[in-house]
Each structure stands twice: as structure tokens, then as C-alpha cells.
Design an enzyme around this catalytic site. Sequence first.
Site, short mmCIF file in Angstrom:
data_model
loop_
_atom_site.label_atom_id
_atom_site.label_comp_id
_atom_site.label_asym_id
_atom_site.label_seq_id
_atom_site.Cartn_x
_atom_site.Cartn_y
_atom_site.Cartn_z
N THR A 90 0.86 -1.18 0.00
CA THR A 90 0.00 0.00 0.00
C THR A 90 0.89 1.23 0.00
OG1 THR A 90 -1.58 1.27 1.36
CG2 THR A 90 -0.08 -0.18 2.52
N CYS A 146 -0.18 4.60 -6.24
CA CYS A 146 -1.21 3.76 -5.64
C CYS A 146 -1.18 2.46 -6.43
CB CYS A 146 -2.58 4.43 -5.74
SG CYS A 146 -3.90 3.47 -4.99
#
Length: 229
Positions: free
Chosen positions: A83, A196
Amino acid sequence: MQTIGLIGGMSWESSAAYYEALNTGVEKRLGDLHSARTVMTSVDFAEVTALQEAEDWDAVAAILVAAAQGVERAGADFLLLCTTTFHRVADQVAAAVDIPLLHLADVLADACVANDVKEVGFLGTTFAMERSFFTDRLRERGLTVHVPDPDHHDTVNRIIYDELCHGRVVTKSRRTVVGLIDELWDAGAGAVILGCTELELLVHQSDANIPVLGSTSLHVEAALARALS
């Protein structure tokens, strides 16, 4: 081969991408039936996202620290957070275990330096674009970091959370993100970071006029280099 520890679930789409890329990478390098030695724990994305929105970062850190410690006990030699946004608590996680954490921002900075990129665009969640915890770590390496105009942040966030986190790849959204990459290029960026993991499902190098640095791809490459060294 070292065992790679993974903290996933943020989202499960990105975790699946990490797992697939690690295993195909080992197969490519070692051949035959080789696969990656991994230990993964997966958290509830809804739970940590709600805590993020409430700015309860102590609670987020507690969840990810417990996950990291479990991965360490299971035999991991080093650790990846799958992440970008939740690297907000990376320092707390790293301090709670006795194995190294391979910080995504350091990997991306290394890639920029290796490619002589001095100005880089950054696309990610609204939180990652508007807060400095991640981009400041890039700037510490001497990089100038450009993010889209704030008017576009909610659009990128919607594409990530409402589409890509559910496995939906929408052509109109790809055009939108590519348009933002062009704007970052106009602002001086010599490359763009897809900051991302889910954005790599949407945008590929063939879509852009400047080098695209995929956070998942580069994180995986760095992990394989360490695991197979």
C-alpha cells in the site's frame, strides 16, 4: 531464497498483484517450478480506511504492527507494506519488528535517481497527494515532486476507491488519468509515479508520453533483488 513478508488487504486487488508479480518474477529468474517464498497477512480494508478517515493513526498503527509481528513470527526475512497510503505509519511498523521494512518511497526514489529523473509527478489517493508523509521522503532524496491540481484529487480518489479497488477498469477513467499525467509533464515532470498500487491496473507505459514508474512493479523488483541476492 529469503522469505518475503507481505502486509496486504489495502486493497485485496493490490495484494493479488503483488503475489502474482513476485511469483512470476521468481519463475522468470530461476525457471522450472520455482515460486516465491512469501508470508502474507491481510487486514480488513474497510476497517483501516475508516480509521484513516477518522485520523486515528494510533489504531491503524496498532493493526499493522500486529500484522507485521505475525509475519515476522511466521518466518519472514523482510517486510513489504502492499500500500502507499498506509505508509503513513511505516516508521511505527518498522520500529516494532526486528526485520527490515523495504519502504516504498525509498524504492521509488532509487528508481528516479537511477534514471536521472530530477522532477517527478505523483498520482495516488487524495490522502497521499495532499499529505506530505510520502512525498517528503522523495524530496529528501533531492527530487522535485509535482502532484495534480487539488481540483482533480477527488476524481483520482473516486477512480481508485470506487472502480479499481473493485476490479473495474474503465476506459474513460484511463483517459482522465492520462490527461493528468500530461499536465504533470507540462509542469516539468520527467516521469510519473503511479503512487497507488491499483493505478497500475489502469495505466500502462504505452498510455503515457513520459516514463511511468509503477509502485507495485518497482517494489516487487526490489523485493526480488533482496530475496534472491
